[in-house]
Design a protein around this motif. Structure first.
Motif: not given
Length: 451
Positions: A312-328
């Motif tokens: 999910x990319x939305x500059x200024x609204x979503x902080x970039x992050x590599x999430x290797x933990x949570x299930x989605x």
């Protein structure tokens, strides 16, 4: 002369003007901040087959950059390891047992070869029951239309004409006499350029309409016919020509993603566009047979069939992050999209807003399901249910369904230690199996349609 009242009136007028200007600016800001939305849907690609996911040879610089700039979940899953039910879940936010599309085609006997025109026509008549059930459920573009969004369908689409999916424009006609089944004219996108999407975007921009784009190219899907330059690039690196061709197709997809995102950037829309990336199901290329997949991937419940990175990319609204933990899950895409534009998700949607960190942290399990390729009864999905899957923490359970061709036993894997699912631990951890089966049964017991 008492001039205080005059000053008081002027003060009130000034305050009123300030309030009006503030409200006007707020409304204008709200309108300008209504994000454009782009879904990018890879077709038949393993979760391992990207540069940012660690593939040693496949180059995907544009998707890698998207992953770097967005909130990227490496432990993402789709609702089914087959394109039609998987895509139907993405567009409705419902599981296959809810929306009625559990396979690609209705099951029927026909004396002529499959996929020919006569077969397509017969299929279309039988498919109508499934399409009618699917169309009872609002799609993302239909819901966005309430806010003035225009929308464009391109690429893979099983829902008949693009209008039947709630799009305001699109490419797929769905006419079985002209090859309408899973995308027809829409399947040209990417492989034959991006102009239809760009033309739509240009009109939406000119009309000042927020837009939704469904970009589901027939890439890296077979036929694996990459440009010679890409094929020749991978031939020296791959063990066989078939694998080289598939790797080249993955990069071809990436090139088109770059073209789409470059268009967004060129038009100055990057800051106000929510981009979501996912694949519809996995793929392991058969090393010896071109255009064919190996067991344990597409149409199978293993992670190579249902796991995918989700971005999910939305500059200024979503902080970039590599999430290797949570299930989605892809089931979350509709909910997240709707809440991003201020709409309430429908009560029957089981996904979460992945931008809500509390909801993400509280999630303990996600689910998926595997049905036969061909459907036999729209109101009895359990008749073709081959497996139900639940992932909880490091555990993954595959529970066989009534239509499992091999009548397989329970399969339990520690997918963090054993991501390729080689060591079945079901006999060693019966309590874990029992707990996860109970979770599956409380979610959907595989009996009847629970719409």
């Amino acid at each position: 002369m008492n001039i205080a009242p005059c000053f008081r009136n002027k003060g009130l007028l000034s305050i009123s003007l300030v309030l009006l200007l503030f409200l006007s600016a707020t409304l204008t800001f709200g309108q300008s901040e209504k994000p454009n939305i782009i879904y990018i849907l890879s077709d038949d690609q393993s979760w391992t087959d990207y540069g940012f996911m660690g593939h040693p040879h496949i180059e995907t610089p544009n998707i890698d950059q998207l992953a770097e700039d967005g909130l990227t979940f490496t432990r993402g899953y789709v609702t089914a390891p087959l394109c039609s039910p998987s895509l139907a879940s993405i567009i409705t936010g419902l599981y296959p047992y809810q929306h009625g599309i559990t396979g690609n085609d209705p099951e029927f006997t026909f004396e002529k070869p499959r996929y020919q025109t006569d077969w397509q026509t017969a299929r279309s008549r039988l498919y109508k029951d499934y399409l009618d059930e699917f169309q009872k459920h609002p799609t993302v573009p239909q819901l966005l239309k309430k806010l003035g969004y225009v929308s464009f369908q391109s690429g893979k689409w099983w829902g008949g004409h693009w209008k039947e999916g709630g799009f305001t424009d699109g490419m797929t006609h769905g006419d079985p006499t002209r090859g309408g089944r899973h995308g027809d004219e829409g399947l040209k996108i990417g492989r034959e350029g991006m102009d239809p999407i760009f033309d739509f975007m240009d009109k939406a921009i000119a009309d000042k309409d927020p837009f939704f784009v469904w970009y589901a190219p027939f890439l890296p899907h077979s036929p694996h016919t990459p440009p010679d330059s890409l094929l020749n690039k991978y031939l020296p690196k791959a063990p066989t020509k078939s694998i080289a061709a598939y790797w080249a197709m993955c990069e071809w997809l990436d090139i088109t993603v770059g073209q789409l995102l470059d268009k967004v950037e060129k038009e100055g829309l990057t800051e106000n566009t929510l981009v979501v990336f996912v694949t519809d199901n996995g793929w392991i290329q058969d090393p010896d047979r071109p255009n064919r997949y190996a067991p344990g991937s597409k149409q199978d419940p293993q992670d190579m069939g249902i796991r995918t990175p989700i971005i999910y990319k939305w500059p200024g609204k979503i902080t970039p992050r590599m999430d290797t933990e949570h299930l989605t899950s892809s089931i979350d895409m509709a909910v997240t999209t709707l809440e991003a534009v201020g709409l309430e998700p429908l009560p029957e949607m089981q996904g979460i807003n992945v931008l809500d960190r509390k909801a993400l942290a509280n999630r303990k399990k996600i689910y998926s399901m595997d049905f036969s390729h061909d459907m036999v009864a729209v109101d009895q999905p359990e008749k073709t249910l081959e497996s139900r899957m639940v992932i909880s923490g490091s555990w993954k359970l595959i529970a066989p369904g009534p239509a499992n061709p091999n009548n397989e036993e329970m399969q339990l894997y520690d997918i963090l230690k054993d991501p390729m699912e080689t060591n079945n631990l079901a006999n060693e951890y019966p309590k874990v199996v029992k707990k996860l089966v109970a979770s599956l049964d409380s979610w959907w017991p595989g009996e009847g349609n629970s719409n």
